[in-house]
Design a protein around this motif. Sequence first.
Motif, short mmCIF file in Angstrom:
data_model
loop_
_atom_site.label_atom_id
_atom_site.label_comp_id
_atom_site.label_asym_id
_atom_site.label_seq_id
_atom_site.Cartn_x
_atom_site.Cartn_y
_atom_site.Cartn_z
N ILE A 60 0.85 -1.19 0.00
CA ILE A 60 0.00 0.00 0.00
C ILE A 60 0.89 1.24 0.00
O ILE A 60 1.69 1.44 0.90
N ARG A 61 0.74 2.04 -1.03
CA ARG A 61 1.51 3.30 -1.10
C ARG A 61 0.75 4.44 -0.45
O ARG A 61 1.34 5.35 0.10
N GLY A 62 -0.58 4.39 -0.53
CA GLY A 62 -1.38 5.46 0.07
C GLY A 62 -2.83 5.08 0.21
O GLY A 62 -3.35 4.25 -0.54
N LEU A 63 -3.48 5.67 1.20
CA LEU A 63 -4.91 5.51 1.46
C LEU A 63 -5.47 6.90 1.67
O LEU A 63 -4.87 7.69 2.40
N GLU A 64 -6.57 7.19 1.04
CA GLU A 64 -7.16 8.52 1.21
C GLU A 64 -8.66 8.40 1.39
O GLU A 64 -9.34 7.79 0.57
N ARG A 65 -9.16 8.98 2.46
CA ARG A 65 -10.60 9.03 2.71
C ARG A 65 -11.16 10.17 1.88
O ARG A 65 -10.74 11.32 2.02
N ILE A 66 -12.11 9.90 1.01
CA ILE A 66 -12.66 10.91 0.12
C ILE A 66 -13.93 11.50 0.72
O ILE A 66 -14.02 12.70 0.96
N ARG A 113 -10.40 6.70 -11.95
CA ARG A 113 -9.42 5.62 -12.13
C ARG A 113 -8.18 6.05 -11.35
O ARG A 113 -7.57 7.07 -11.67
N VAL A 114 -7.84 5.29 -10.35
CA VAL A 114 -6.76 5.65 -9.43
C VAL A 114 -5.43 5.16 -9.99
O VAL A 114 -5.25 3.96 -10.20
N PHE A 115 -4.52 6.08 -10.24
CA PHE A 115 -3.18 5.79 -10.76
C PHE A 115 -3.23 4.85 -11.96
O PHE A 115 -2.55 3.82 -12.00
N ASP A 143 -5.45 2.75 -12.99
CA ASP A 143 -5.93 1.43 -12.59
C ASP A 143 -4.91 0.61 -11.81
O ASP A 143 -5.06 -0.60 -11.66
N LEU A 144 -3.86 1.23 -11.28
CA LEU A 144 -2.96 0.54 -10.36
C LEU A 144 -3.52 0.58 -8.95
O LEU A 144 -3.15 -0.22 -8.11
N GLY A 145 -4.40 1.52 -8.68
CA GLY A 145 -5.08 1.63 -7.40
C GLY A 145 -6.56 1.36 -7.59
O GLY A 145 -7.01 1.07 -8.69
N ILE A 146 -7.29 1.46 -6.49
CA ILE A 146 -8.74 1.21 -6.55
C ILE A 146 -9.50 2.31 -5.82
O ILE A 146 -8.96 2.95 -4.92
N ALA A 147 -10.72 2.51 -6.25
CA ALA A 147 -11.67 3.36 -5.54
C ALA A 147 -12.70 2.44 -4.92
O ALA A 147 -13.12 1.46 -5.54
N ILE A 148 -13.11 2.72 -3.69
CA ILE A 148 -14.10 1.91 -3.01
C ILE A 148 -15.34 2.75 -2.80
O ILE A 148 -15.26 3.88 -2.32
N LEU A 149 -16.51 2.20 -3.18
CA LEU A 149 -17.77 2.93 -3.12
C LEU A 149 -18.83 2.13 -2.37
O LEU A 149 -18.80 0.90 -2.38
N THR A 150 -19.78 2.86 -1.77
CA THR A 150 -21.00 2.22 -1.29
C THR A 150 -22.07 2.50 -2.34
O THR A 150 -22.28 3.64 -2.72
N THR A 151 -22.71 1.45 -2.81
CA THR A 151 -23.71 1.56 -3.87
C THR A 151 -24.97 0.83 -3.42
O THR A 151 -24.95 0.15 -2.39
N PRO A 152 -26.05 0.92 -4.19
CA PRO A 152 -27.23 0.10 -3.87
C PRO A 152 -26.95 -1.40 -3.95
O PRO A 152 -27.68 -2.20 -3.37
N LYS A 153 -25.88 -1.78 -4.65
CA LYS A 153 -25.48 -3.19 -4.76
C LYS A 153 -24.52 -3.61 -3.65
O LYS A 153 -24.00 -4.71 -3.67
N GLY A 154 -24.22 -2.71 -2.71
CA GLY A 154 -23.30 -3.01 -1.62
C GLY A 154 -22.00 -2.23 -1.76
O GLY A 154 -21.88 -1.35 -2.61
N LEU A 158 -18.43 7.71 -2.83
CA LEU A 158 -17.00 7.36 -2.93
C LEU A 158 -16.40 7.39 -1.53
O LEU A 158 -16.23 8.45 -0.94
N ILE A 159 -16.10 6.22 -1.00
CA ILE A 159 -15.57 6.13 0.37
C ILE A 159 -14.10 6.52 0.41
O ILE A 159 -13.70 7.40 1.17
N CYS A 160 -13.28 5.82 -0.38
CA CYS A 160 -11.84 6.05 -0.30
C CYS A 160 -11.15 5.57 -1.58
O CYS A 160 -11.76 4.89 -2.39
N THR A 161 -9.90 5.95 -1.70
CA THR A 161 -9.05 5.44 -2.77
C THR A 161 -7.81 4.82 -2.13
O THR A 161 -7.33 5.28 -1.10
#
Length: 130
Positions: free
Chosen positions: A72-78, A94-96, A98-109, A125-128
Amino acid sequence: MAFNDPIAELLTKIRNAKNVHHRYVDMSHSKIKVRILEILKHHGFIENFLVNEEARKMRIFLRYTKNRESVIRGLERISKCGIRQYLSYRDIPRVFNDLGIAILTTPKGVVDGETARNLKVGGELICTVW
């Protein structure tokens, strides 16, 4: 110490543990934290995590390279408690390249950005992580 934002607590504890090269970090348990950790494990950012339902605790094993550098190079709360950030599926970052990920809360979870784009659902958008 009690936190008002459990997701920020999760990210901060992981960030602090990786900065001092700890093998694992312990914290309190919640369903959303477990789902975020499942996504991080699936994408190879953490080694594993264990959940103790009775004690309401979990242990997160961090992942390192052979040179003892954190994966993990970095974590950021959005989206924060005071300022929520909602996006349509077209606006999910698209984080770096597509080398990183974005995490979301959606109606699908709780899902990562690529899954949300494929399902064509937006959300908060929770965090990257990169």
